[in-house]
Design an enzyme around this catalytic site. Structure first.
Site, PDB file in Angstrom:
ATOM      1  N   LYS A  89      89.391 163.060  91.078  1.00  0.00           N
ATOM      2  CA  LYS A  89      89.194 162.768  92.165  1.00  0.00           C
ATOM      3  C   LYS A  89      89.858 161.326  92.616  1.00  0.00           C
ATOM      4  O   LYS A  89      89.736 160.508  91.855  1.00  0.00           O
ATOM      5  CB  LYS A  89      87.653 162.350  92.148  1.00  0.00           C
ATOM      6  N   ASP A  98      90.159 157.924  94.574  1.00  0.00           N
ATOM      7  CA  ASP A  98      89.207 157.018  95.290  1.00  0.00           C
ATOM      8  C   ASP A  98      90.191 156.424  96.479  1.00  0.00           C
ATOM      9  O   ASP A  98      90.822 155.317  96.248  1.00  0.00           O
ATOM     10  CB  ASP A  98      88.689 156.002  94.407  1.00  0.00           C
TER      11      ASP A  98
END
Ligand code: MN
Length: 445
Positions: free
Chosen positions: A276, A278
Site C-alpha cells: 500500500k 502512502d
C-alpha cells in the site's frame, strides 16, 4: 448457384491484396447440418459478424455490439453481402485501406437450425427468423427481426434478440470490451494483428464427421461457457502493437475502485497482495499523445505533476490507475515529503506507481480479470522507467506479505481478487490491511 450470390462479395474485394477467400474454387462445401460462425472484426468500428450457412453461402450480418444473452437487449444487426463458406475458416488481418480493413478473430462457430416449424426461405423473406445456435459461446434460441427500411438506407437493418430459455442471462455486459481469445486458434486480437501464433483449426473444410467430433467434445463439457462467454487466461500480450484503430471512445474519467478496510488480509489463494503506497491516488489518461492526471474525485491535477504527465504522454492511449508517491532516501513512500514536493513545486523526483489498466488503445478492459489487466499493464509500461513504475504483487501468503510490509515500516497492504473485474467504488474484491503496533507478532499464530 452460390457463385452468382457471391458476385457482390467479390466485387468489393481485391484478392491480390487481401487474404480473404475469394469463394472461387471453394474448398468448403455445403453440409447436411447448417453451420454458423461469428467473427469479431476490428474494422473502423468493432463489430461481430454473424454468418449463417444457407444454400451454399453464408447469410451475413454485422452485429454492432455483439450478441447478448439478455432478452432485453436488441442488438443492431446490419445485413451485409453473402460470404463464401470458406470465409468460416478465415482469421487474420485485412490490410488497411481494403474493404473491411482490420483484424478478424473467429469468436464462435458451430451449428444452427430454424426453430421447429420455421421455413428459412419464408422467414428470411418475411424478416422474422427464429433459430437456435449450438456453438461454444452461443447456445440457445435467438430471433433476427428485420426493421422497415428508412429513406436513404442502403442496407437492411435487423435486430438480434435472445429468446428466453435456459441460457438467458439477464444482466450480461456487452461483449465488445471482452478480450475473448479465438475459439479456432486461441489467439487474442493483438496476437492475430501481430501475425503471431498458429492459425485456426479448420471447421468448414474439416472432413465430414470431423467437425462434428470437434464440436461434440466441447458440447459435452459442462462448463458455463454457454451462459457467460468465458474469458480465457491471459497469455502474455504480444509486443507488437495491433494495427487496428481504437474502437471505443474513452471516458474522460472513471471513478476509481476503493478498498474495504479489514483487520487481516484475505486468506487462501486467488488474491494479489500489493504494497500500500502512502501517496495520492491518481488516474492517468493518455489519448493521442496528450495526458492528464485526475484525483479520485476527477479533479485535474496535471499541472501539479508536470513531469509524470509528460512521461505519461509518451504511452499508448490508456487509462491507468495508480498512486503518486514521494520516496524517502530508503526508497519508502513518504507522505509528508509528497506534500512538501507539491507545495514547493519540486516534483521532479515523484514516482507514479501504477497498478491497474482500465482502457488500452480504445479497448475497455474493466470486465477482464485483474490478472489479465495487470499483465497488459506490465507490457505497456517501459521497464525501469524512472517515474512510471509497475506495481508487482505477491500471490501467496497475505499474512506474510503484511508482516514484511510492516517490518519495512510501510503503511500496509492492499489485497485484490485476481479474477475480479474493475469495479468503481467500494467493493469486497479490494481490501486493505494496515500495519498496527505489534502486528508482526500477532499474526502468524
Ligand atoms: Mn465485418
Amino acid at each position: 448457384m452460390a457463385t452468382r450470390k457471391l458476385a457482390r462479395y467479390q466485387e468489393m474485394r481485391d484478392f491480390g491484396k487481401t487474404a480473404e477467400p475469394s469463394g472461387r474454387g471453394a474448398k468448403a462445401t455445403a453440409s447436411p447440418r447448417l453451420r454458423f460462425v461469428i467473427q469479431k472484426h476490428a474494422a473502423t468500428r468493432l463489430h461481430y459478424d454473424l454468418r449463417l450457412e444457407y444454400e451454399g453461402v453464408f447469410k451475413s450480418w454485422a452485429v454492432t455490439r455483439g450478441p447478448s444473452y439478455n432478452p432485453h437487449d436488441k442488438r443492431l444487426a446490419v445485413e451485409v453481402e453473402d460470404h463464401p463458406l470458406d470465409y468460416g475458416d478465415f482469421e487474420g488481418s485485412i490490410p488497411k485501406g481494403q474493404y473491411g480493413g482490420g483484424t478478424v478473430l473467429l469468436w464462435d462457430r458451430g451449428y444452427w437450425a430454424p426453430e421447429p416449424g420455421v421455413d428459412i426461405e419464408k422467414a428470411m423473406k418475411k424478416g422474422d427468423l427464429k433459430f437456435v445456435m449450438e456453438g461454444e459461446r452461443m447456445r440457445g434460441s435467438w430471433v433476427l427481426a428485420r426493421m422497415k427500411r428508412r429513406p436513404g438506407e442502403k442496407r437492411d437493418n435487423w435486430l438480434m434478440i435472445k429468446h428466453k430459455d435456459e441460457f438467458t442471462v439477464e444482466q450480461q455486459e456487452e461483449l465488445g470490451p471482452r478480450d475473448d481469445p479465438s475459439i479456432a486458434s486461441g489467439r487474442t486480437m493483438a496476437q492475430i494483428a501481430a501475425g503471431g501464433g498458429k492459425g485456426p483449426t479448420p471447421f468448414m473444410t474439416a472432413k465430414a464427421g470431423k467437425a462434428d467430433a470437434v464440436w461434440q467434445s466441447h458440447r459435452n463439457d459442462n462448463s458455463t461457457a454457454a451462459a457467460a462467454p468465458k474469458v480465457a487466461k491471459a497469455k502474455p500480450a504480444a509486443k507488437t502493437k495491433p494495427k487496428t484503430k481504437p474502437a471505443e471512445a474513452m471516458p474522460r474519467f472513471i471513478a476509481p475502485q476503493l478498498c474495504k478496510l479489514v483487520d487481516r488480509p484475505p486468506q487462501g489463494g486467488g488474491w494479489a497482495h500489493e504494497i500500500k503506497f502512502d501517496g495520492y491516488r491518481m488516474q492517468l489518461r493518455v489519448e493521442g499523445g496528450a495526458a492528464r492526471l485526475s484525483t479520485r474525485k476527477g479533479l485535474d491535477w496535471s499541472d501539479k505533476f508536470a513531469e509524470i504527465v509528460d512521461d505519461g504522454a509518451a504511452l499508448d492511449d490508456a487509462i491507468i490507475d495508480g498512486e503518486v508517491v514521494a520516496l524517502d532516501h530508503n526508497g519508502s513512500p513518504d507522505f509528508a515529503a509528497l506534500q512538501a514536493a507539491i507545495s514547493s513545486g519540486d516534483t521532479d523526483d515523484l514516482v507514479f506507481f501504477v497498478f491497474d489498466l482500465l482502457f488500452e488503445r480504445g479497448e475497455d478492459l474493466r470486465a477482464l480479470p485483474l490478472s489479465e489487466r495487470k499483465t497488459r499493464l506490465k507490457a505497456l509500461i517501459p521497464a525501469r522507467h524512472a517515474r512510471l513504475r509497475y506495481v508487482d504483487h505477491f500471490v501467496t501468503g497475505g499474512d506474510a506479505v503484511l508482516q514484511s510490509a510492516c517490518r519495512m515500516e510501510l503503511e500496509g497492504i492492499v489485497s485484490k481478487k485476481l479474477d475480479a473485474p474493475y469495479h468503481s467504488g467500494r467493493s469486497e474484491s479490494w481490501t486493505k490491511a494496515k500495519c498496527r503496533a505489534g502486528h508482526e507478532v500477532v499474526i502468524g499464530g
